[in-house]
Design a protein around this motif. Structure first.
Motif, PDB file in Angstrom:
ATOM      1  N   ILE A   2     -21.084  65.001   2.423  1.00 27.75           N
ATOM      2  CA  ILE A   2     -20.579  66.377   2.507  1.00 27.75           C
ATOM      3  C   ILE A   2     -21.520  67.230   3.359  1.00 27.75           C
ATOM      4  O   ILE A   2     -21.089  68.017   4.202  1.00 27.75           O
ATOM      5  N   ARG A   3     -22.825  67.050   3.148  1.00 24.67           N
ATOM      6  CA  ARG A   3     -23.796  67.841   3.918  1.00 24.67           C
ATOM      7  C   ARG A   3     -23.697  67.523   5.410  1.00 24.67           C
ATOM      8  O   ARG A   3     -23.698  68.420   6.252  1.00 24.67           O
ATOM      9  N   GLY A   4     -23.603  66.234   5.726  1.00 26.98           N
ATOM     10  CA  GLY A   4     -23.582  65.838   7.128  1.00 26.98           C
ATOM     11  C   GLY A   4     -22.280  66.187   7.836  1.00 26.98           C
ATOM     12  O   GLY A   4     -22.277  66.599   8.998  1.00 26.98           O
ATOM     13  N   THR A   5     -21.145  66.044   7.136  1.00 27.30           N
ATOM     14  CA  THR A   5     -19.840  66.247   7.764  1.00 27.30           C
ATOM     15  C   THR A   5     -19.398  67.702   7.762  1.00 27.30           C
ATOM     16  O   THR A   5     -18.847  68.207   8.743  1.00 27.30           O
ATOM     17  N   LEU A   6     -19.635  68.398   6.645  1.00 36.64           N
ATOM     18  CA  LEU A   6     -19.100  69.756   6.483  1.00 36.64           C
ATOM     19  C   LEU A   6     -20.175  70.843   6.547  1.00 36.64           C
ATOM     20  O   LEU A   6     -19.853  72.030   6.500  1.00 36.64           O
ATOM     21  N   GLY A   7     -21.451  70.437   6.625  1.00 34.29           N
ATOM     22  CA  GLY A   7     -22.514  71.427   6.736  1.00 34.29           C
ATOM     23  C   GLY A   7     -22.715  72.259   5.486  1.00 34.29           C
ATOM     24  O   GLY A   7     -23.181  73.390   5.545  1.00 34.29           O
ATOM     25  N   VAL A   8     -22.346  71.699   4.329  1.00 34.42           N
ATOM     26  CA  VAL A   8     -22.503  72.392   3.043  1.00 34.42           C
ATOM     27  C   VAL A   8     -23.344  71.513   2.126  1.00 34.42           C
ATOM     28  O   VAL A   8     -23.098  70.307   2.019  1.00 34.42           O
ATOM     29  N   GLU A   9     -24.312  72.120   1.481  1.00 33.13           N
ATOM     30  CA  GLU A   9     -25.154  71.349   0.576  1.00 33.13           C
ATOM     31  C   GLU A   9     -24.785  71.666  -0.869  1.00 33.13           C
ATOM     32  O   GLU A   9     -24.893  72.799  -1.322  1.00 33.13           O
ATOM     33  N   LEU A  10     -24.311  70.653  -1.578  1.00 40.23           N
ATOM     34  CA  LEU A  10     -23.907  70.816  -2.972  1.00 40.23           C
ATOM     35  C   LEU A  10     -24.864  70.057  -3.885  1.00 40.23           C
ATOM     36  O   LEU A  10     -25.252  68.930  -3.573  1.00 40.23           O
ATOM     37  N   PRO A  11     -25.221  70.644  -5.014  1.00 34.59           N
ATOM     38  CA  PRO A  11     -25.978  69.871  -6.001  1.00 34.59           C
ATOM     39  C   PRO A  11     -25.066  68.849  -6.651  1.00 34.59           C
ATOM     40  O   PRO A  11     -23.834  69.024  -6.675  1.00 34.59           O
ATOM     41  N   LEU A  12     -25.637  67.782  -7.189  1.00 30.43           N
ATOM     42  CA  LEU A  12     -24.820  66.766  -7.850  1.00 30.43           C
ATOM     43  C   LEU A  12     -24.018  67.373  -9.000  1.00 30.43           C
ATOM     44  O   LEU A  12     -22.908  66.930  -9.313  1.00 30.43           O
ATOM     45  N   ARG A  13     -24.555  68.429  -9.607  1.00 28.48           N
ATOM     46  CA  ARG A  13     -23.877  69.105 -10.708  1.00 28.48           C
ATOM     47  C   ARG A  13     -22.458  69.523 -10.318  1.00 28.48           C
ATOM     48  O   ARG A  13     -21.538  69.533 -11.150  1.00 28.48           O
ATOM     49  N   ALA A  14     -22.252  69.860  -9.024  1.00 28.02           N
ATOM     50  CA  ALA A  14     -20.923  70.301  -8.561  1.00 28.02           C
ATOM     51  C   ALA A  14     -19.877  69.209  -8.745  1.00 28.02           C
ATOM     52  O   ALA A  14     -18.696  69.495  -8.960  1.00 28.02           O
ATOM     53  N   MET A  15     -20.302  67.939  -8.669  1.00 28.65           N
ATOM     54  CA  MET A  15     -19.355  66.838  -8.836  1.00 28.65           C
ATOM     55  C   MET A  15     -18.861  66.751 -10.280  1.00 28.65           C
ATOM     56  O   MET A  15     -17.797  66.206 -10.543  1.00 28.65           O
ATOM     57  N   PHE A  16     -19.655  67.260 -11.223  1.00 29.86           N
ATOM     58  CA  PHE A  16     -19.256  67.258 -12.630  1.00 29.86           C
ATOM     59  C   PHE A  16     -18.421  68.492 -12.950  1.00 29.86           C
ATOM     60  O   PHE A  16     -17.469  68.427 -13.712  1.00 29.86           O
ATOM     61  N   GLU A  17     -18.802  69.618 -12.353  1.00 26.99           N
ATOM     62  CA  GLU A  17     -18.078  70.867 -12.620  1.00 26.99           C
ATOM     63  C   GLU A  17     -16.732  70.903 -11.894  1.00 26.99           C
ATOM     64  O   GLU A  17     -15.779  71.512 -12.369  1.00 26.99           O
ATOM     65  N   ALA A  18     -16.662  70.276 -10.721  1.00 24.75           N
ATOM     66  CA  ALA A  18     -15.412  70.202  -9.950  1.00 24.75           C
ATOM     67  C   ALA A  18     -14.999  68.738  -9.889  1.00 24.75           C
ATOM     68  O   ALA A  18     -15.296  68.027  -8.932  1.00 24.75           O
ATOM     69  N   ALA A  19     -14.345  68.295 -10.948  1.00 24.21           N
ATOM     70  CA  ALA A  19     -14.149  66.857 -11.140  1.00 24.21           C
ATOM     71  C   ALA A  19     -12.971  66.260 -10.379  1.00 24.21           C
ATOM     72  O   ALA A  19     -12.759  65.058 -10.413  1.00 24.21           O
ATOM     73  N   THR A  20     -12.154  67.118  -9.695  1.00 23.75           N
ATOM     74  CA  THR A  20     -11.055  66.585  -8.889  1.00 23.75           C
ATOM     75  C   THR A  20     -11.310  66.916  -7.421  1.00 23.75           C
ATOM     76  O   THR A  20     -12.103  67.809  -7.099  1.00 23.75           O
ATOM     77  N   VAL A  21     -10.614  66.232  -6.542  1.00 25.96           N
ATOM     78  CA  VAL A  21     -10.766  66.475  -5.106  1.00 25.96           C
ATOM     79  C   VAL A  21     -10.400  67.926  -4.770  1.00 25.96           C
ATOM     80  O   VAL A  21     -11.073  68.593  -3.988  1.00 25.96           O
ATOM     81  N   ARG A 368     -27.293  64.873 -20.272  1.00 28.56           N
ATOM     82  CA  ARG A 368     -26.643  65.211 -19.003  1.00 28.56           C
ATOM     83  C   ARG A 368     -27.346  66.387 -18.329  1.00 28.56           C
ATOM     84  O   ARG A 368     -27.643  66.335 -17.126  1.00 28.56           O
ATOM     85  N   GLU A 369     -27.646  67.436 -19.081  1.00 29.27           N
ATOM     86  CA  GLU A 369     -28.314  68.607 -18.510  1.00 29.27           C
ATOM     87  C   GLU A 369     -29.704  68.256 -17.996  1.00 29.27           C
ATOM     88  O   GLU A 369     -30.116  68.692 -16.913  1.00 29.27           O
ATOM     89  N   VAL A 370     -30.439  67.480 -18.775  1.00 31.78           N
ATOM     90  CA  VAL A 370     -31.784  67.056 -18.359  1.00 31.78           C
ATOM     91  C   VAL A 370     -31.710  66.249 -17.064  1.00 31.78           C
ATOM     92  O   VAL A 370     -32.480  66.468 -16.121  1.00 31.78           O
ATOM     93  N   THR A 371     -30.750  65.319 -17.002  1.00 34.56           N
ATOM     94  CA  THR A 371     -30.624  64.424 -15.847  1.00 34.56           C
ATOM     95  C   THR A 371     -30.205  65.199 -14.595  1.00 34.56           C
ATOM     96  O   THR A 371     -30.796  65.016 -13.521  1.00 34.56           O
ATOM     97  N   LEU A 372     -29.214  66.060 -14.720  1.00 37.54           N
ATOM     98  CA  LEU A 372     -28.749  66.822 -13.557  1.00 37.54           C
ATOM     99  C   LEU A 372     -29.847  67.758 -13.041  1.00 37.54           C
ATOM    100  O   LEU A 372     -30.027  67.917 -11.832  1.00 37.54           O
TER     101      LEU A 372
END
Length: 509
Positions: A2-21, A368-372
């Protein structure tokens, strides 16, 4: 990506909070609209800048080598069994090409004015070291191969002179060989072996299928960057405000972290060595699927569920409510580093507070919170963290944590083996274990289930204790299934053990 293609940096947490495409796409659009900058700068070729510095992780290993020159404690042995007709010339050409491509395999670490630097040597052909065991009978031949693997794993390196890797080909039968590769950790990590196997498979097939005719057309595309570029980049980026932000998080997270006092079988030595043993552990496919289902239901990964189980087990064994476990993380946050051999792996300290009244679900959410949180602050090298936090040093214990945990998907063998046309490639297990911590749980997803081993310090534990602990780990995992119980209700005892304790050992009559 995502960072390389779209120029946006997301934390891994975003993948859990936004769980669908769809949710993730909307999150990315919001980030772009807000004009947030990418925090991590691009990794670029440095070019000729004279002697390059060591990365933070390399610097620590170099320092440890000064204390114990030539130690094999940080050797990384790797071995595969090759079955089928083998083109030896293609083997040695492929290995030479890998060394040419990856400068780190041609790097030594001489001292200049009291500071170690990286010095890359010229590429040359790899010396063909071969051992013929065909004269020995079946079991004797296997034992001899295992002993050779042990010898190779136990031979140290001279970091100042190099080279810091070696390879040996053992001929077992006409159509069966064992390839032994040993690299020092200062130039490699676990991910690097997957890179090496994939490249070896592609190069070997190209060379052997061409009848020995090699040239530019047989080579792989040149690498975008080298490890030395990464070391310079890391030193330049991880400083000032970036460093302070990362340090601030870890200072808060690890403030007052204590020592995990495992019940040991033997008197603790003043200086803990690296001699290790291991006990196998297996989680059947049915239980694995139930744990995966629990993970999906609670919005956590399989890694998080297994870590929660391990920390619950350690809490049961020690009575400590504050359980810190170390875990390796690949550290390859840039597309360019995915295909590099080198020492990128970092160590994160995952610290969880435990309470007997917590339910399994609450424990999973806390883990989960500790790991993220740790993933979001993964860039500061563990070596730098120890240097900054300055925990009380004790040569009989490792700083900040004493127990390690890791989960991987199976790579060695099948991952590279698919690329061979006439060879079957399988892992070759041999050689002694190095125990870098008091206890390490290493698990691998394989064939629908989970397998692995508990590696332990032989100076502290007996095999019986660790075998019992391995059984108890699986028992805790079974008890966690469903997520209904509290931690206090989880038992370690199987029905047989319970009968033994309550009935057999309690015959007062």
């Amino acid at each position: 990506r995502i960072r390389g293609t779209l120029g946006v940096e997301l934390p891994l947490r975003a993948m859990f909070e936004a769980a669908t495409v769809r949710d993730l796409a909307e999150r990315i659009e919001r980030e772009k609209e807000q004009g947030k900058k990418v925090r991590i700068p691009e990794l670029k070729v440095v070019g000729e800048v004279g002697a390059k510095p060591l990365s933070y992780a390399q610097q620590r290993l170099w320092f440890l080598d000064q204390l114990e020159p030539g130690s094999a404690a940080y050797n990384m042995p790797w071995a595969v069994r090759l079955k089928g007709r083998l083109d030896k010339e293609a083997v040695w050409w492929s290995m030479g090409e890998i060394v040419r491509r990856h400068e780190v395999l041609r790097t030594r670490f001489p001292e200049q004015d009291g500071i170690a630097v990286q010095e890359v040597m010229e590429a040359g052909s790899v010396e063909a070291e071969e051992v013929d065991l065909r004269g020995l009978e079946g079991e004797e031949r296997e034992r001899a191969a295992v002993e050779l693997a042990r010898e190779e794993a136990g031979k140290g390196f001279d970091l100042g002179r190099g080279p810091l890797w070696r390879v040996k080909l053992v001929e077992m039968e006409e159509q069966e060989h064992v390839l032994l590769v040993t690299m020092h950790h200062i130039v490699s990590d676990g991910w690097s072996f997957g890179v090496m196997l994939r490249e070896f498979a592609r190069l070997y097939e190209e060379r052997s299928s061409s009848g020995g005719e090699g040239g530019e057309e047989k080579r792989l595309p040149e690498l975008a960057v080298q490890y030395g570029d990464y070391a310079v980049w890391q030193r330049g980026w991880l400083e000032g405000e970036v460093l302070e932000e990362q340090l601030g998080y870890w200072r808060k997270r690890l403030e007052g972290v204590g020592t995990l006092e495992l019940p040991v079988d033997r008197r603790r030595p003043a200086v803990l060595g690296h001699g290790g043993g291991s006990v196998g552990i297996r989680i059947p496919a049915e239980l694995t699927e139930r744990v995966k289902e629990l993970s999906r239901r609670e919005g956590v990964t399989l890694f998080m569920s297994l870590l929660a189980c391990f920390q619950a087990l350690l809490w049961k064994y020690t009575g400590e409510k504050d359980v810190a476990v170390g875990t390796p993380i690949a550290g390859r946050r840039w597309r360019e580093t995915e295909e590099l051999i080198g020492f990128f792996v970092n160590t994160l300290v995952l610290r969880t507070k435990m309470e007997s009244e917590w339910g399994v679900r609450e424990l999973l959410q806390r883990v989960r919170e500790v790991t993220l949180g740790a993933y979001e602050h993964q860039d500061i090298p563990f070596e730098k963290l120890v240097e900054e936090l300055r925990p009380e040093r004790d040569l009989s214990r490792t700083p900040l944590f004493q127990v390690s945990f890791g989960l991987e998907r199976e790579q060695t063998g099948e991952a590279g083996g698919e690329a061979f046309r006439e060879l079957r490639v399988r892992p070759f297990t041999g050689g002694g274990k190095q125990a870098k911590f008091e206890l390490t749980l290493e698990l691998v997803e394989r064939g629908g289930g989970i397998e692995g081993e508990l590696i332990y310090a032989e100076e502290l534990f007996t095999p019986d204790t660790i075998e019992r602990m391995a059984t108890h780990f699986v028992k805790v995992l079974e008890e966690m299934d469903g997520g209904e119980k509290t931690l206090g209700e989880i038992t370690l005892l199987s029905e047989q053990e319970r009968r033994q304790v309550v009935e057999e050992w309690n015959q007062t009559g």
